[in-house]
Motif scaffolding. Structure first.
Motif, PDB file in Angstrom:
ATOM      1  N   ASN A 112      -9.781  -5.720  17.096  1.00  0.00           N
ATOM      2  CA  ASN A 112      -8.925  -5.526  15.948  1.00  0.00           C
ATOM      3  C   ASN A 112      -7.666  -6.855  16.000  1.00  0.00           C
ATOM      4  O   ASN A 112      -7.787  -7.529  17.273  1.00  0.00           O
ATOM      5  CB  ASN A 112      -7.975  -4.560  15.747  1.00  0.00           C
ATOM      6  N   GLU A 155      -1.549  -4.146  12.572  1.00  0.00           N
ATOM      7  CA  GLU A 155      -2.388  -3.458  11.710  1.00  0.00           C
ATOM      8  C   GLU A 155      -2.157  -3.797  10.085  1.00  0.00           C
ATOM      9  O   GLU A 155      -3.170  -3.816   9.416  1.00  0.00           O
ATOM     10  CB  GLU A 155      -2.203  -1.795  12.006  1.00  0.00           C
ATOM     11  N   GLU A 156      -0.910  -3.783   9.867  1.00  0.00           N
ATOM     12  CA  GLU A 156      -0.778  -4.130   8.551  1.00  0.00           C
ATOM     13  C   GLU A 156      -1.018  -5.488   8.090  1.00  0.00           C
ATOM     14  O   GLU A 156      -1.385  -5.735   7.120  1.00  0.00           O
ATOM     15  CB  GLU A 156       0.942  -3.890   8.280  1.00  0.00           C
ATOM     16  N   ASN A 196       3.704   1.382   2.340  1.00  0.00           N
ATOM     17  CA  ASN A 196       2.556   1.337   1.275  1.00  0.00           C
ATOM     18  C   ASN A 196       2.755   1.082  -0.178  1.00  0.00           C
ATOM     19  O   ASN A 196       2.133   0.073  -0.943  1.00  0.00           O
ATOM     20  CB  ASN A 196       2.063   2.785   1.232  1.00  0.00           C
ATOM     21  N   GLU A 225      -3.663  -7.197   9.513  1.00  0.00           N
ATOM     22  CA  GLU A 225      -4.828  -7.146   9.432  1.00  0.00           C
ATOM     23  C   GLU A 225      -5.374  -6.711   8.082  1.00  0.00           C
ATOM     24  O   GLU A 225      -6.242  -7.472   7.333  1.00  0.00           O
ATOM     25  CB  GLU A 225      -5.455  -6.417  10.559  1.00  0.00           C
ATOM     26  N   ASP A 226      -4.838  -5.930   7.330  1.00  0.00           N
ATOM     27  CA  ASP A 226      -5.298  -5.413   6.218  1.00  0.00           C
ATOM     28  C   ASP A 226      -4.760  -6.195   4.859  1.00  0.00           C
ATOM     29  O   ASP A 226      -5.330  -6.222   3.950  1.00  0.00           O
ATOM     30  CB  ASP A 226      -4.611  -3.780   5.941  1.00  0.00           C
ATOM     31  N   PHE A 227      -3.393  -6.712   5.186  1.00  0.00           N
ATOM     32  CA  PHE A 227      -2.962  -7.424   3.982  1.00  0.00           C
ATOM     33  C   PHE A 227      -3.268  -8.669   4.016  1.00  0.00           C
ATOM     34  O   PHE A 227      -3.298  -9.338   2.853  1.00  0.00           O
ATOM     35  CB  PHE A 227      -1.491  -7.140   4.254  1.00  0.00           C
ATOM     36  N   GLU A 241       1.503  -2.542  -1.675  1.00  0.00           N
ATOM     37  CA  GLU A 241       0.726  -2.223  -3.161  1.00  0.00           C
ATOM     38  C   GLU A 241       1.175  -3.412  -4.154  1.00  0.00           C
ATOM     39  O   GLU A 241       0.270  -4.330  -4.804  1.00  0.00           O
ATOM     40  CB  GLU A 241       0.692  -0.704  -3.535  1.00  0.00           C
ATOM     41  N   LYS A 289       0.155  -6.969  -3.214  1.00  0.00           N
ATOM     42  CA  LYS A 289      -0.947  -7.436  -3.333  1.00  0.00           C
ATOM     43  C   LYS A 289      -1.093  -7.578  -5.044  1.00  0.00           C
ATOM     44  O   LYS A 289      -1.747  -8.594  -5.344  1.00  0.00           O
ATOM     45  CB  LYS A 289      -2.014  -6.239  -3.188  1.00  0.00           C
TER      46      LYS A 289
END
Length: 250
Positions: free
Chosen positions: A235, A200-201, A176, A203-205, A180, A183
């Motif tokens: 997903n 999953e990472e 995390n 997809e979010d990032f 962050e 980003k």
């Protein structure tokens, strides 16, 4: 070159000596400025070869790469000054402290004096390493090494940052913190090219994802666009499996 693009790849191919077929097979795509671009693929798909070519580690067999408006083949030295690389393997000197490692890598990019010290202190604080800064890296946990590895690649504020599995083998908290900070770097203007097996990472990032397999680009779009494009996919992982098949890759 399209002004919105910071990297443009045209019909890129790579065939290694004695290989029976090409590892990268005539791929073309663009990466926009300030994007977080995920190049995803199973083992042996060609993603590491592609990234290695973009970093200038070895030349392509054919095609063209334009980075920040310049042909990579003609301006490799100046292009290397604007990129940062965070490899999957820890690229640190274990007998040196974190601070000594970062001082060394900073000097490699022409940083020195008070400005270099300020940047090192700032990054050590951001990634929770201030108290351990003067310990030898050999004494660090895997997550701590991973964080120092990241700092070494971003100290010089690159325009383009290449990340190969930046969170592999770390706990949820460390992952995390790393994501962050990445980003934040992106918000400040750094284009990020990222590879990972964590769907999953990704997809979010990532703002844009391209899936590669067998040396060819299979699809490209935002994670949401890709999920919507393929019926039955809920997903990014199901998109990935749908396109690359479910057979294990060793």
């Amino acid at each position: 070159m399209n002004e919105a693009s910071i990297i443009e790849i045209q019909n890129l191919t790579k065939t290694f000596k004695h290989a029976t077929e090409a590892t990268v097979k005539g791929i073309s795509f663009c990466i926009s400025r300030n994007e977080i671009f995920g190049l995803l693929g199973p083992n042996g798909a060609g993603k590491t070869t592609t990234i290695s070519i973009l970093c200038g580690l070895f030349p392509p067999s054919g095609g063209q790469v334009i980075i920040n408006g310049k042909r990579l083949s003609d301006h490799i030295s100046s292009i290397k000054q604007i990129i940062g690389i965070v490899p999957q393997d820890i690229a640190l000197y274990p007998t040196l402290t974190a601070r000594e490692n970062l001082d060394f890598f900073g000097h490699m990019y022409g940083l020195k004096g008070r400005e270099l010290s300020r940047r090192i202190d700032s990054w050590l604080e951001k990634l929770g390493l201030t108290d351990a800064a003067n310990r030898r890296v050999a004494t660090y946990s895997g997550g701590m090494k991973r964080r120092v590895n990241l700092i070494a690649g971003v100290l010089h504020r690159p325009k383009i940052l290449f990340l190969d599995e930046p969170t592999v083998g770390v706990d949820v908290q460390t992952r995390n913190v790393i994501i962050e900070q990445l980003k934040e770097i992106n918000k400040e203007g750094t284009t990020i090219i990222y590879t990972s097996h964590h769907m999953e990472e990704a997809e979010d990032f990532c703002t844009t994802v391209s899936i590669i397999d067998d040396g060819k680009i299979l699809t490209k779009g935002s994670p949401a666009q890709l999920i919507a494009r393929y019926p039955g996919c809920t997903n990014l992982e199901t998109v990935f499996l749908n396109l690359t098949n479910r057979k294990p890759r060793d």
